[in-house]
Design a protein around this motif. Structure first.
Motif, PDB file in Angstrom:
ATOM      1  N   SER A   1       1.010  -1.200  -0.138  1.00 30.74           N
ATOM      2  CA  SER A   1       0.148   0.004   0.019  1.00 30.74           C
ATOM      3  C   SER A   1       0.938   1.100   0.019  1.00 30.74           C
ATOM      4  O   SER A   1       1.908   1.420   0.797  1.00 30.74           O
ATOM      5  CB  SER A   1      -1.055   0.059   1.080  1.00 30.74           C
ATOM      6  N   GLU A   2       0.517   2.315  -0.750  1.00 30.27           N
ATOM      7  CA  GLU A   2       1.169   3.434  -0.707  1.00 30.27           C
ATOM      8  C   GLU A   2       1.334   4.178   0.604  1.00 30.27           C
ATOM      9  O   GLU A   2       2.375   4.838   0.631  1.00 30.27           O
ATOM     10  CB  GLU A   2       0.682   4.452  -2.079  1.00 30.27           C
ATOM     11  N   SER A   3       0.496   3.914   1.503  1.00 31.75           N
ATOM     12  CA  SER A   3       0.480   4.171   2.669  1.00 31.75           C
ATOM     13  C   SER A   3       1.334   3.785   3.764  1.00 31.75           C
ATOM     14  O   SER A   3       1.852   4.060   4.729  1.00 31.75           O
ATOM     15  CB  SER A   3      -0.946   4.323   3.499  1.00 31.75           C
ATOM     16  N   GLY A   4       1.724   2.499   3.255  1.00 32.04           N
ATOM     17  CA  GLY A   4       2.861   1.530   4.032  1.00 32.04           C
ATOM     18  C   GLY A   4       2.079   0.893   5.329  1.00 32.04           C
ATOM     19  O   GLY A   4       2.835   0.201   6.091  1.00 32.04           O
ATOM     20  N   ARG A   5       0.693   1.045   5.272  1.00 26.51           N
ATOM     21  CA  ARG A   5      -0.223   0.546   6.631  1.00 26.51           C
ATOM     22  C   ARG A   5      -0.524  -0.761   6.438  1.00 26.51           C
ATOM     23  O   ARG A   5      -0.708  -1.262   5.052  1.00 26.51           O
ATOM     24  CB  ARG A   5      -1.177   1.574   6.841  1.00 26.51           C
ATOM     25  N   CYS A   6      -0.897  -1.679   7.356  1.00 21.94           N
ATOM     26  CA  CYS A   6      -1.281  -3.018   7.500  1.00 21.94           C
ATOM     27  C   CYS A   6      -2.035  -3.342   8.436  1.00 21.94           C
ATOM     28  O   CYS A   6      -2.287  -2.437   9.534  1.00 21.94           O
ATOM     29  CB  CYS A   6      -0.285  -3.983   7.217  1.00 21.94           C
TER      30      CYS A   6
ATOM     31  N   ALA B   1      -2.346  -8.097   6.443  1.00 22.43           N
ATOM     32  CA  ALA B   1      -2.881  -7.454   5.241  1.00 22.43           C
ATOM     33  C   ALA B   1      -2.671  -6.051   5.057  1.00 22.43           C
ATOM     34  O   ALA B   1      -2.846  -5.274   5.968  1.00 22.43           O
ATOM     35  CB  ALA B   1      -4.207  -8.008   5.047  1.00 22.43           C
ATOM     36  N   ALA B   2      -2.595  -5.603   3.725  1.00 25.63           N
ATOM     37  CA  ALA B   2      -2.175  -4.314   3.675  1.00 25.63           C
ATOM     38  C   ALA B   2      -3.487  -3.506   3.578  1.00 25.63           C
ATOM     39  O   ALA B   2      -4.690  -3.827   3.351  1.00 25.63           O
ATOM     40  CB  ALA B   2      -1.788  -4.123   2.172  1.00 25.63           C
ATOM     41  N   LEU B   3      -3.267  -2.278   4.188  1.00 22.05           N
ATOM     42  CA  LEU B   3      -4.407  -1.601   4.368  1.00 22.05           C
ATOM     43  C   LEU B   3      -4.471  -0.411   3.142  1.00 22.05           C
ATOM     44  O   LEU B   3      -3.693   0.533   3.156  1.00 22.05           O
ATOM     45  CB  LEU B   3      -4.328  -0.632   5.700  1.00 22.05           C
TER      46      LEU B   3
END
Length: 293
Positions: free
Chosen positions: A28-33, A47-49
């Motif tokens: 994810s471009e945000s780097g969040r999961c 999992a990617a958010l």
């Protein structure tokens, strides 16, 4: 940090799944999961958010893949869908384990659901080159003309996957969309995304061109409004929409004249699917041609 595995002294490594966009697996471009847990609360993986930017990237990938996918022969699309079934068959143990963990069901029931998902791909593979014969027609006209009508794919379709059926439900909403020549941006259910992500791995190793199916994970409530209002999305399947937001999403989709498939009540994913999920994202093209005198 997860506790050390009993008797080993080491901390287990949790897999962090990525998105599936354009045939690749980007973060994810945000780097969040976010953590994915079993029905009993155990931490299974991450999992990617997905963000709004990820949704836009998925639409771009789907739009780029659309001309080539729609331009293939229907017979070839059917061959590729059948190949997806073959790839899933080779991973059935993994799919069954993920379903059993997500829903807390027995191995026999999980295996039954995997079999149904594999069979669903075969079902729509068979329909790929037959739906035009069912929906198309040679129309009677008064004059020296041929008048022919045939179905054509609408374009890019956003699909909100049903959260209660993490594998069979995903296959049941995605397969009919791409069998008819559309490309898809899929939002997997937030609670149990692992079967959809494993499906992405099967798609990536099949003959399906990159971008035909793009799979996002995260919060459906966050991603759905952006897809519903996106001007380059031609249709949206609201099956997995939150009940309180479905009407708002439909109104948003109407602003760009999207085709909308409303969520049904009490879907039985094991029932005969018919062709009701193939027709909403087809358009009818009618051609007039003079008859030689």
């Amino acid at each position: 940090m997860p506790p050390a595995a009993p008797g080993t002294g080491r901390v287990p490594v949790r897999k962090t799944y990525k998105l599936y966009v354009g045939g690749a697996f980007p973060r994810s471009e945000s780097g969040r999961c976010y953590p994915v847990t079993a029905s009993g609360g155990a931490h299974l993986a991450n999992a990617a958010l997905a963000s709004r930017k990820d949704a836009r990237d998925a639409v771009v990938a789907a739009r780029s893949a659309f001309p080539g996918w729609a331009g293939r022969t229907a017979y070839n699309r059917g061959q590729i869908l059948y190949r997806v079934a073959e790839m899933m068959e080779g991973r059935r143990a993994q799919f069954a384990a993920e379903i059993a963990e997500a829903d807390g069901i027995g191995a026999a029931r999980a295996d039954e659901l995997v079999s149904a998902a594999v069979d669903r791909w075969v079902y729509y593979a068979g329909w790929s080159d037959k739906i035009a014969q069912v929906l198309g027609a040679a129309n009677p006209v008064s004059g020296p003309y041929f008048n022919l009508s045939q179905p054509e794919p609408a374009g890019v379709v956003a699909v909100l996957a049903p959260p209660a059926a993490p594998l069979l439900g995903v296959v049941s909403v995605v397969a009919p969309v791409i069998a008819t020549g559309n490309t898809a941006v899929v939002v997997a259910g937030e609670r149990a995304p692992l079967p959809a992500l494993t499906l992405a791995e099967a798609l990536a190793t099949s003959d399906l061109p990159g971008g035909v199916v793009n799979i996002l994970t995260g919060r459906t409530g966050d991603l759905a409004p952006h897809l519903a209002s996106h001007a380059d999305v031609n249709g949206i399947d609201l099956t997995g929409a939150l009940p309180e937001s479905a009407a708002d999403l439909e109104r948003s989709a109407a602003q760009t004249l999207k085709r909308v498939l409303r969520p049904g009540e009490g879907e039985d994913w094991l029932a005969d699917p018919g062709i009701s999920r193939m027709t909403p994202f087809l358009e009818t093209k009618t051609v007039w041609h003079p008859v030689g005198m």
